[in-house]
Design an enzyme around this catalytic site. Structure first.
Site, PDB file in Angstrom:
ATOM      1  N   GLY A 199       0.843  -1.192   0.000  1.00 19.79           N
ATOM      2  CA  GLY A 199       0.000   0.000   0.000  1.00 19.79           C
ATOM      3  C   GLY A 199       0.876   1.240   0.000  1.00 19.79           C
ATOM      4  O   GLY A 199       2.062   1.170   0.342  1.00 19.79           O
ATOM      5  N   HIS A 225      -4.609   1.218   7.711  1.00 17.07           N
ATOM      6  CA  HIS A 225      -3.248   1.770   7.827  1.00 17.07           C
ATOM      7  C   HIS A 225      -3.100   2.972   6.885  1.00 17.07           C
ATOM      8  O   HIS A 225      -2.553   4.015   7.272  1.00 17.07           O
ATOM      9  CB  HIS A 225      -2.253   0.651   7.500  1.00 17.07           C
ATOM     10  CG  HIS A 225      -0.818   1.036   7.435  1.00 17.07           C
ATOM     11  ND1 HIS A 225       0.149   0.531   8.295  1.00 17.07           N
ATOM     12  CD2 HIS A 225      -0.141   1.871   6.601  1.00 17.07           C
ATOM     13  CE1 HIS A 225       1.332   1.050   7.981  1.00 17.07           C
ATOM     14  NE2 HIS A 225       1.186   1.862   6.947  1.00 17.07           N
TER      15      HIS A 225
END
Ligand code: GNR
Ligand code: NI
Length: 172
Positions: free
Chosen positions: A46, A136
């Protein structure tokens, strides 16, 4: 297409609030391509725009396994609209805090409302690693890092270590 340099702890840029993306246009599309390329190069699963210094509410994720085809997912202006009751613990890491890992507890399943890369409104239901990674990344958009979810003692240790490393980088 280009790989963008990633910003590291304790750079205060990582603590900035990211602002909504206003237009999904060709310039944004080019930036999205750069983010995806930067994520694969790192490599990470990510990347939030603020990690390459752009304070916009935009993130890319690919949680496909090593033997699976690439599956880059783009989330623009993501909003956490629901979280399940069950919690999950994952060992997390962050490209902005290299080589540091710690367990973080978060909801196991979430629902996120967002725009896709075509600017279309979508609702994504996620669980497992995708849910963890999305939370996150959404934290990054709010200036929050995964070390904010661990004990203050551990956090202070990590921040001190990276502050020292940053000093060595500029002095060297
Ligand atoms: O590459 C990454 N791995 C990861 C592992 C567990 C939980 C979250 C992540 S995200 C991270 C990349 C990153 O720093 N994104 O902001
Ligand atoms: Ni991160």
């Amino acid at each position: 297409m280009s790989i963008k340099p990633i910003i590291y702890l304790p750079d205060p840029i990582l603590r900035q609030q990211s602002q909504p993306v206003e237009r999904v246009d060709q310039e944004l599309e080019r930036f999205i391509e750069d983010m995806i390329e930067t994520m694969y190069d790192a490599p990470g699963i990510g990347l939030a725009a603020i990690q390459v210094g752009v304070p916009r509410r935009l993130l890319v994720i690919d949680v496909a396994g090593k033997d699976e085809p690439r599956n880059p997912q783009v989330f623009i202006n993501p909003e956490l609209v629901a979280t399940g009751d069950e919690m999950n613990v994952y060992e997390e890491g962050c490209l902005s805090i290299p080589d540091y890992y710690a367990e973080v507890e978060r909801p196991e399943a979430i629902t996120v409302r967002h725009l896709d890369r075509d600017g279309k409104e979508r609702v994504t239901e996620a669980d497992g690693l995708l849910a963890t990674c999305l939370q996150h990344e959404i934290d990054h958009l709010n200036g929050v890092l995964f070390i904010d979810h661990i004990s203050k003692l551990k956090r202070d240790m990590v921040v001190r270590k990276f502050t020292k490393l940053a000093r060595q980088r500029v002095t060297a």
